[in-house]
Design a protein around this motif. Structure first.
Motif, short mmCIF file in Angstrom:
data_model
loop_
_atom_site.label_atom_id
_atom_site.label_comp_id
_atom_site.label_asym_id
_atom_site.label_seq_id
_atom_site.Cartn_x
_atom_site.Cartn_y
_atom_site.Cartn_z
N LEU A 146 55.36 8.94 52.53
CA LEU A 146 55.49 10.13 53.38
C LEU A 146 54.84 9.91 54.74
N ALA A 147 53.82 9.09 54.75
CA ALA A 147 53.09 8.75 55.97
C ALA A 147 52.17 7.60 55.59
N ASP A 148 51.48 7.05 56.56
CA ASP A 148 50.54 5.99 56.26
C ASP A 148 49.46 6.53 55.31
N GLY A 149 49.33 5.90 54.14
CA GLY A 149 48.33 6.34 53.18
C GLY A 149 48.71 7.56 52.37
N MET A 150 49.98 7.97 52.41
CA MET A 150 50.43 9.14 51.65
C MET A 150 51.74 8.79 50.94
N THR A 151 51.73 8.86 49.60
CA THR A 151 52.89 8.44 48.81
C THR A 151 53.24 9.53 47.80
N LEU A 152 54.54 9.81 47.68
CA LEU A 152 55.05 10.76 46.70
C LEU A 152 55.56 9.96 45.50
N THR A 159 54.98 15.80 39.48
CA THR A 159 55.08 15.04 40.72
C THR A 159 53.70 14.96 41.36
N HIS A 160 53.35 13.77 41.83
CA HIS A 160 52.05 13.59 42.47
C HIS A 160 52.19 13.14 43.92
N VAL A 161 51.33 13.68 44.76
CA VAL A 161 51.19 13.19 46.13
C VAL A 161 49.87 12.44 46.17
N LEU A 162 49.93 11.12 46.43
CA LEU A 162 48.75 10.28 46.48
C LEU A 162 48.27 10.17 47.92
N LEU A 163 46.99 10.43 48.13
CA LEU A 163 46.42 10.42 49.47
C LEU A 163 45.25 9.45 49.52
N ASN A 164 45.42 8.39 50.29
CA ASN A 164 44.33 7.44 50.47
C ASN A 164 43.22 8.14 51.25
N ALA A 165 42.06 8.31 50.60
CA ALA A 165 40.99 9.11 51.19
C ALA A 165 40.41 8.47 52.45
N ALA A 166 40.66 7.17 52.64
CA ALA A 166 40.19 6.53 53.88
C ALA A 166 40.97 7.04 55.08
N LEU A 167 42.20 7.47 54.85
CA LEU A 167 43.06 7.97 55.92
C LEU A 167 43.24 9.48 55.86
N LEU A 180 49.66 24.13 50.98
CA LEU A 180 50.43 23.86 52.20
C LEU A 180 51.23 22.56 52.06
N LEU A 181 50.63 21.57 51.40
CA LEU A 181 51.32 20.30 51.19
C LEU A 181 52.55 20.50 50.31
N ARG A 182 52.41 21.25 49.21
CA ARG A 182 53.55 21.54 48.34
C ARG A 182 54.66 22.24 49.10
N GLN A 183 54.28 23.23 49.91
CA GLN A 183 55.29 23.99 50.65
C GLN A 183 55.98 23.11 51.68
N ARG A 184 55.19 22.31 52.39
CA ARG A 184 55.77 21.45 53.43
C ARG A 184 56.74 20.43 52.85
N LEU A 185 56.45 19.96 51.63
CA LEU A 185 57.29 18.94 51.01
C LEU A 185 58.38 19.53 50.12
N GLY A 186 58.45 20.85 50.04
CA GLY A 186 59.48 21.50 49.23
C GLY A 186 59.31 21.27 47.74
N LEU A 187 58.04 21.28 47.26
CA LEU A 187 57.75 20.98 45.86
C LEU A 187 57.41 22.21 45.03
N ALA A 229 46.45 9.17 37.37
CA ALA A 229 46.02 7.77 37.27
C ALA A 229 47.23 6.86 37.09
N LEU A 230 48.19 7.29 36.28
CA LEU A 230 49.41 6.51 36.08
C LEU A 230 50.19 6.39 37.38
N ALA A 231 50.35 7.51 38.10
CA ALA A 231 51.08 7.47 39.38
C ALA A 231 50.40 6.53 40.36
#
Length: 289
Positions: A146-152, A159-167, A180-187, A229-231
């Motif tokens: 979805l962006a650098d350091g953000m993976t769906l 469904t999981h949104v993974l967020l690299n805490a360094a970014l 807000l993240l769920r709404q923005r991504l239509g989840l 953890a699996l995601a």
């Protein structure tokens, strides 16, 4: 105010309530779970409904949950495993034989909500503490950046949104940020959505999961999340080919995830501790039963 039997479990801290399935509708399950999870009643992070004889587990929102599946393995083992001397005395049962084997393994195949194929459960230990592994046949699990350091990552049933805490540092108001993240991504239509902040420090992965279950109308910053953890493991495998992971959970224990092939199929296994916390009866408002 009818009495309902329950058991309460801690799969790595992810406190889980189990109630008998007993033919309750999905709406009844969701309503009962909302009330039972309230701290003024039993408290917890999630609830499921079980039929041990049929080896079936349905989460209150119909979602998929690795940790509840692992706790179900411990519940099934508890049904076969003689209680310890203290528990036997409390329940008026004969003391178990001295040679009861705490290292005995129990193996089951269970149907769990959200996942398309049977889940293999392996429990080791004895009441009230086990280690339980859930082995899963992996279907297609689509992922996209979805962006650098953000993976769906889309798993069946969650469904999981993974967020690299360094970014993407953990926000002050995590629940609002996740909404807000769920709404923005239509989840918002998904059965369950997790926002998982993760990092790796000195070779140790850790994560902080927040999970929203649509039908149960619950949102919890969880002490552990097996599907998260699996995601994360699947995402890191795609990025670098690594197959074995130990991921520290907020509750203080680690979940071990391994990815492997078996009979030409892609598999995943999630292993970690499970403890029984309580069991008995609870009285809830009449409109919950």
């Amino acid at each position: 105010m009818p009495a309902l039997t329950f058991s309460k479990w801690s799969p790595g801290g992810n406190t889980t309530l189990f109630f008998p399935l007993d033919g309750r509708s999905a709406a009844e399950q969701a309503r009962l779970a909302r009330l039972a999870l309230d701290p003024q009643h039993l408290g917890g992070e999630q609830a499921g409904f079980v039929d041990p004889r049929q080896r079936r587990l349905r989460m209150a929102g119909g979602e998929f949950c690795v940790n509840a599946s692992r706790a179900f393995g411990a519940l099934l083992a508890f049904g076969e495993n003689a209680p310890g001397p203290r528990q036997a005395a409390l329940e008026g049962l004969p003391a178990p034989a001295r040679d009861a084997d705490a290292a005995k393994e129990y193996h089951y195949e269970a149907r769990v909500s959200g996942w398309p194929s049977p889940v293999r459960l392996s429990a080791r230990g004895t009441h009230p503490h086990w280690r339980v592994e859930a082995a899963l046949r992996l279907p297609a699990c689509p992922m996209r950046s979805l962006a650098d350091g953000m993976t769906l990552v889309r798993l069946p049933g969650i469904t999981h949104v993974l967020l690299n805490a360094a970014l993407h540092p953990f926000p002050e108001d995590c629940e609002t940020a996740a909404t807000l993240l769920r709404q923005r991504l239509g989840l918002d239509g998904e059965a369950a959505v997790g926002a998982v902040w993760w990092r790796e420090r000195q070779g140790q992965l850790d994560m902080l999961p927040l999970v929203h279950v649509r039908d149960a109308q619950t949102t919890f910053l969880e002490s552990a999340c097996g599907s998260g953890a699996l995601a994360l493991a699947l995402s890191l495998f795609r990025a670098g080919g690594r197959r074995d992971f130990s991921i520290l959970q907020p509750g203080g224990s680690a979940l071990d995830v391994r990815l492997f092939d078996e009979g030409g199929e892609s598999m995943a296994a999630v292993d970690g501790p499970v403890s029984m916390v309580a069991r008995g009866q609870v009285w809830l408002p009449d409109d919950a039963a």
